[in-house]
Scaffold this active site. Structure first.
Site, mmCIF file in Angstrom:
data_model
loop_
_atom_site.group_PDB
_atom_site.id
_atom_site.type_symbol
_atom_site.label_atom_id
_atom_site.label_comp_id
_atom_site.label_asym_id
_atom_site.label_seq_id
_atom_site.Cartn_x
_atom_site.Cartn_y
_atom_site.Cartn_z
ATOM 1 N N ASP A 94 13.784 -62.236 -24.387
ATOM 2 C CA ASP A 94 14.733 -63.074 -25.128
ATOM 3 C C ASP A 94 15.303 -62.345 -26.342
ATOM 4 O O ASP A 94 15.777 -62.971 -27.289
ATOM 5 C CB ASP A 94 14.069 -64.394 -25.549
ATOM 6 C CG ASP A 94 12.824 -64.162 -26.380
ATOM 7 O OD1 ASP A 94 12.419 -62.985 -26.531
ATOM 8 O OD2 ASP A 94 12.269 -65.149 -26.885
ATOM 9 N N HIS A 103 26.547 -35.989 -22.462
ATOM 10 C CA HIS A 103 26.123 -37.271 -23.047
ATOM 11 C C HIS A 103 24.611 -37.279 -23.292
ATOM 12 O O HIS A 103 23.950 -38.277 -23.008
ATOM 13 C CB HIS A 103 26.540 -38.440 -22.137
ATOM 14 C CG HIS A 103 28.016 -38.647 -22.103
ATOM 15 N ND1 HIS A 103 28.645 -39.447 -21.181
ATOM 16 C CD2 HIS A 103 29.012 -38.142 -22.874
ATOM 17 C CE1 HIS A 103 29.960 -39.420 -21.399
ATOM 18 N NE2 HIS A 103 30.200 -38.634 -22.409
ATOM 19 N N ASP A 133 26.969 -34.679 -32.212
ATOM 20 C CA ASP A 133 28.175 -35.490 -32.012
ATOM 21 C C ASP A 133 27.810 -36.884 -32.497
ATOM 22 O O ASP A 133 27.063 -37.612 -31.833
ATOM 23 C CB ASP A 133 28.553 -35.486 -30.528
ATOM 24 C CG ASP A 133 29.842 -36.249 -30.252
ATOM 25 O OD1 ASP A 133 30.304 -36.995 -31.134
ATOM 26 O OD2 ASP A 133 30.383 -36.093 -29.137
ATOM 27 N N ASP A 178 34.287 -40.033 -35.207
ATOM 28 C CA ASP A 178 33.762 -39.357 -34.003
ATOM 29 C C ASP A 178 33.881 -37.851 -34.252
ATOM 30 O O ASP A 178 34.957 -37.275 -34.088
ATOM 31 C CB ASP A 178 34.590 -39.796 -32.784
ATOM 32 C CG ASP A 178 34.099 -39.147 -31.499
ATOM 33 O OD1 ASP A 178 33.044 -38.501 -31.513
ATOM 34 O OD2 ASP A 178 34.795 -39.302 -30.473
ATOM 35 N N HIS A 185 35.609 -31.200 -19.738
ATOM 36 C CA HIS A 185 36.133 -32.483 -20.246
ATOM 37 C C HIS A 185 37.494 -32.282 -20.892
ATOM 38 O O HIS A 185 37.962 -31.152 -21.046
ATOM 39 C CB HIS A 185 35.139 -33.134 -21.219
ATOM 40 C CG HIS A 185 34.803 -32.326 -22.439
ATOM 41 N ND1 HIS A 185 35.648 -32.227 -23.526
ATOM 42 C CD2 HIS A 185 33.711 -31.578 -22.752
ATOM 43 C CE1 HIS A 185 35.083 -31.476 -24.451
ATOM 44 N NE2 HIS A 185 33.905 -31.049 -24.012
ATOM 45 N N HIS A 239 40.881 -37.864 -27.298
ATOM 46 C CA HIS A 239 41.168 -39.250 -26.910
ATOM 47 C C HIS A 239 41.651 -39.997 -28.141
ATOM 48 O O HIS A 239 41.399 -39.573 -29.279
ATOM 49 C CB HIS A 239 39.901 -39.903 -26.336
ATOM 50 C CG HIS A 239 38.682 -39.748 -27.213
ATOM 51 N ND1 HIS A 239 38.431 -40.572 -28.290
ATOM 52 C CD2 HIS A 239 37.679 -38.833 -27.221
ATOM 53 C CE1 HIS A 239 37.315 -40.176 -28.886
ATOM 54 N NE2 HIS A 239 36.838 -39.115 -28.266
ATOM 55 N N HIS A 256 36.641 -44.491 -27.823
ATOM 56 C CA HIS A 256 37.674 -44.067 -26.864
ATOM 57 C C HIS A 256 38.694 -45.196 -26.900
ATOM 58 O O HIS A 256 38.603 -46.161 -26.147
ATOM 59 C CB HIS A 256 37.087 -43.872 -25.472
ATOM 60 C CG HIS A 256 36.147 -42.705 -25.403
ATOM 61 N ND1 HIS A 256 35.405 -42.398 -24.302
ATOM 62 C CD2 HIS A 256 35.828 -41.755 -26.318
ATOM 63 C CE1 HIS A 256 34.676 -41.308 -24.532
ATOM 64 N NE2 HIS A 256 34.912 -40.914 -25.754
ATOM 65 N N GLU A 286 38.715 -31.943 -29.537
ATOM 66 C CA GLU A 286 37.310 -31.596 -29.343
ATOM 67 C C GLU A 286 37.037 -30.663 -28.164
ATOM 68 O O GLU A 286 36.330 -31.019 -27.226
ATOM 69 C CB GLU A 286 36.473 -32.876 -29.187
ATOM 70 C CG GLU A 286 37.012 -33.868 -28.159
ATOM 71 C CD GLU A 286 36.095 -35.078 -28.025
ATOM 72 O OE1 GLU A 286 34.898 -34.889 -27.781
ATOM 73 O OE2 GLU A 286 36.585 -36.208 -28.152
ATOM 74 N N TYR A 295 30.318 -24.819 -22.505
ATOM 75 C CA TYR A 295 28.938 -25.164 -22.159
ATOM 76 C C TYR A 295 28.494 -24.202 -21.069
ATOM 77 O O TYR A 295 29.056 -24.215 -19.959
ATOM 78 C CB TYR A 295 28.868 -26.622 -21.668
ATOM 79 C CG TYR A 295 29.625 -27.551 -22.604
ATOM 80 C CD1 TYR A 295 29.008 -28.125 -23.713
ATOM 81 C CD2 TYR A 295 30.992 -27.808 -22.408
ATOM 82 C CE1 TYR A 295 29.718 -28.939 -24.588
ATOM 83 C CE2 TYR A 295 31.714 -28.618 -23.278
ATOM 84 C CZ TYR A 295 31.076 -29.169 -24.359
ATOM 85 O OH TYR A 295 31.782 -29.971 -25.231
ATOM 86 N N ARG A 352 30.634 -27.566 -29.128
ATOM 87 C CA ARG A 352 31.834 -28.414 -29.202
ATOM 88 C C ARG A 352 32.166 -28.565 -30.688
ATOM 89 O O ARG A 352 31.256 -28.646 -31.524
ATOM 90 C CB ARG A 352 31.584 -29.782 -28.551
ATOM 91 C CG ARG A 352 32.767 -30.731 -28.643
ATOM 92 C CD ARG A 352 32.678 -31.927 -27.677
ATOM 93 N NE ARG A 352 31.578 -32.831 -27.933
ATOM 94 C CZ ARG A 352 30.457 -32.889 -27.219
ATOM 95 N NH1 ARG A 352 30.287 -32.087 -26.189
ATOM 96 N NH2 ARG A 352 29.492 -33.737 -27.534
ATOM 97 N N GLU A 362 34.676 -31.052 -32.985
ATOM 98 C CA GLU A 362 35.506 -32.256 -32.841
ATOM 99 C C GLU A 362 35.934 -32.787 -34.196
ATOM 100 O O GLU A 362 35.083 -33.056 -35.058
ATOM 101 C CB GLU A 362 34.711 -33.342 -32.097
ATOM 102 C CG GLU A 362 35.450 -34.666 -31.989
ATOM 103 C CD GLU A 362 34.704 -35.700 -31.162
ATOM 104 O OE1 GLU A 362 33.456 -35.648 -31.100
ATOM 105 O OE2 GLU A 362 35.382 -36.578 -30.591
HETATM 106 N N1 GLY Z 1 31.387 -39.076 -28.898
HETATM 107 C C1 GLY Z 1 32.150 -39.314 -27.753
HETATM 108 C C2 GLY Z 1 33.271 -38.407 -27.648
HETATM 109 O O1 GLY Z 1 33.336 -37.413 -28.340
HETATM 110 O O2 GLY Z 1 34.190 -38.642 -26.928
HETATM 111 MN MN MN Z 2 35.323 -37.836 -29.036
HETATM 112 MN MN MN Z 3 32.297 -37.200 -30.142
#
Ligand code: GLY
Ligand code: MN
Ligand code: MN
Length: 438
Positions: free
Chosen positions: A35, A240, A257, A269, A348, A352, A359, A382, A386, A410, A412
Site C-alpha cells: 500500500d 541507462h 548524468d 539534464d 544515440h 532532445h 525528454h 550530448e 562508448y 558523454r 551534455e
Molecule cells: N538523462 C537522460 C538524457 O540525457 O537524455
Molecule cells: Mn539528455
Molecule cells: Mn542526461
C-alpha cells in the site's frame, strides 16, 4: 509562484482548440509496493495549464461555452478524515479561489456532469491510451453524442489528440520558463561540480549519487529529474545505468548524468565525465577531447533556422573524423556516416527538447520537414563515445584494442536558442581538460 502564468497559457490553449472541448486529466498515484506509493508526479500537460499539483483531478477546457464557464476543474474534495492521513487538499473552493477555475466540482461528479459540459463542442481533444480511468467516461459521452447525431444533428464528430495544440505551446518557452530552466541548470551544474570535487578512488557510486541529490534538495529542488546515472569505468558504456552499485576505481573515468527537477517541474539534464583520480590516461584524453570537440561544434550549430537533425549530424561528423584519425574506424568519413558504421561507438541522438519533461514534448520533424530551431526553444546537446564489447564491430572495421575498452564518455549541456544563436545554461559545470585536471 505567479498563478497568472497558467491563466495566460489557458487563454492561448482555448484559442488553439478552435471550438473543440479538451479533457486533460491529472496524474494518478502509482503503487510502489503493497500500500505504498511512488512520490506523486503531476502530468506535465495538466500542470502546464493548471499549476494544480494534486492527483486524480480532471480539467475541462470548453471554448464552446460562454466566457466564465470555459475552465472547469474536477478535484478530490476536502475531506478532513483523509487529509489527516495524506495531507492537505485545496478542494473545489481552492480550485476556484486560488487556481482560477471558472467552476469546480468534486471528482465523483465527473461521470454525471461530463455529458453536459461536452455538449455543443465541435470535437473532443483527449489523449486516448494514457488515462485508464477517464478514457471510458470520455468515450461513453462521445458514443452517446454519436447515437443522437442522426436525430438532432449535434455532437462532436471526432476525438482528436490535444498534443499538437498543446505541445507546440510547450515547445516554445517564455521568459518565465527560461528563468526556471536557468535555475534548474544552476542547481544541477553546482551539484556536478560538488560531485567532481568530492569523487575519489574507493568511494561508491551511490555515495556520490547521495552528494548530488542532497545538493538538489538543499537548494529547494523537488529531487532528481530522472534516475541519476553515476557510472564508473565500464558502467558508463551502459547508457541507462542506474544501479550505481560499484566502487570508484583509481584510473577509471566517471560519467555522471544527473539533473534536478524544481518544485514546478522544470528540469536540468547534465552529463559530465572526468577521471576519478583527477588525471586522464592517454586513451581517455584522446576520446574525451574528441567528444568535447564534437559537443562544441554541435553547440555552435544551435541557432535559429537550423534544426536538431543538423545539430546531430554536426556532432556525428566530428566524432567519425576523430575515430578515423585514432584508427578506431577505417574508411571514408562520408561513407562511414552513410552506412552508420560508427554506431557501435555512438548509438544515440545528440539531444532532445528539455522543459517540464526531461525528454520534452514537441515535434522534431513535421512530415519530411525538420522543425526549425526558434528563439525560446531549449534542447540538450550530448554527444558521447562508448567503447565496449557489447555491440559487434561492423564488417570491414578494425577490431578494438583492449587499451580503449571500458571507456564511456558523454558531455551534455542544456541550451537555449536565442535570437542570435544560443545560450548554454549549464556552464557552471566544468568540462575543459584544463579545468578538470587542475
Ligand atoms: N538523462 C537522460 C538524457 O540525457 O537524455
Ligand atoms: Mn539528455
Ligand atoms: Mn542526461
Amino acid at each position: 509562484m505567479d498563478l497568472r502564468i497558467f491563466g495566460q497559457r489557458r487563454d492561448r490553449f482555448l484559442e488553439k482548440l478552435d471550438g473543440k472541448a479538451a479533457v486533460i486529466p491529472a496524474a494518478s498515484l502509482v503503487t510502489h509496493h503493497a500500500d505504498c506509493e511512488y512520490p506523486f508526479r503531476q502530468n506535465s500537460d495538466f500542470w502546464y495549464l493548471t499549476g494544480f499539483d494534486e492527483p486524480e483531478a480532471v480539467a475541462l477546457f470548453l471554448p464552446h461555452r460562454p466566457v466564465g464557464e470555459q475552465y472547469v476543474l474536477f478535484v478530490l474534495p476536502k475531506e478532513p478524515a483523509i487529509e489527516v492521513w495524506n495531507g492537505f487538499r485545496w478542494g473545489t473552493e481552492g480550485a476556484v479561489s486560488i487556481f482560477g477555475a471558472d467552476i469546480s466540482h468534486p471528482l465523483n461528479e465527473l461521470h454525471k456532469r461530463l455529458p453536459y459540459y461536452l455538449k455543443g463542442a465541435e470535437g473532443i481533444a483527449f489523449r486516448v491510451g494514457k488515462h485508464q480511468k477517464i478514457e471510458p467516461l470520455v468515450l461513453q459521452v462521445w458514443a452517446e453524442q454519436l447515437d443522437r447525431l442522426p436525430r438532432n444533428g449535434q455532437g462532436a464528430t471526432s476525438v482528436v489528440a490535444p498534443c499538437p495544440f498543446l505541445h507546440s505551446l510547450r515547445l516554445r518557452k517564455d521568459s518565465w520558463e527560461v528563468d526556471r530552466l536557468r535555475e534548474a541548470a544552476r542547481i544541477s551544474s553546482e551539484a556536478h561540480e560538488l560531485a567532481r570535487t568530492t569523487a575519489c578512488p574507493g568511494m561508491s557510486e551511490r555515495e556520490l549519487q547521495a552528494v548530488i541529490e542532497h545538493y538538489f534538495l538543499s537548494q529547494g529542488a523537488r529531487g532528481p529529474a530522472y534516475s541519476s546515472i553515476v557510472a564508473g569505468g565500464e558502467n558508463a558504456c551502459v547508457l541507462h545505468y542506474t544501479s550505481n552499485s560499484s566502487l570508484l576505481l583509481d584510473g577509471d573515468l566517471l560519467l555522471i548524468d544527473a539533473g534536478c527537477s524544481l518544485s514546478d517541474y522544470y528540469n536540468g539534464d547534465i552529463t559530465r565525465t572526468f577521471p576519478i583520480n583527477g588525471r586522464f590516461s592517454g586513451e581517455q584524453k584522446d576520446l574525451y577531447e574528441l567528444v568535447l570537440e564534437a559537443q562544441l561544434a554541435a553547440l555552435e550549430a544551435v541557432e535559429p533556422g537550423n534544426n536538431a537533425e543538423a545539430v546531430h549530424m554536426t556532432a556525428v561528423k566530428v566524432l567519425v573524423e576523430g575515430l578515423v584519425e585514432l584508427r578506431l574506424l577505417r574508411g571514408n568519413v562520408d561513407s562511414l556516416i552513410e552506412q552508420g558504421a560508427y554506431r557501435h561507438f555512438y548509438m544515440h541522438r545528440t539531444g532532445h527538447w528539455l522543459g517540464l519533461d526531461v525528454h520534452d514534448v514537441g515535434a522534431y520533424r513535421l512530415g519530411e520537414f525538420p522543425v526549425e530551431l526558434e528563439p525560446g526553444m531549449v534542447l540538450t546537446v550530448e554527444p558521447g563515445i562508448y567503447v565496449s564489447d557489447r555491440l559487434p564491430v561492423p564488417e570491414g572495421q578494425p577490431s578494438i584494442q583492449d587499451r580503449w575498452k571500458g571507456i564511456g564518455i558523454r558531455i551534455e549541456d542544456d541550451v537555449l536558442v536565442t535570437n542570435t544563436g544560443n545560450d548554454v545554461l549549464t556552464t557552471g559545470a566544468a568540462k575543459s581538460v584544463n579545468e578538470i585536471q587542475q
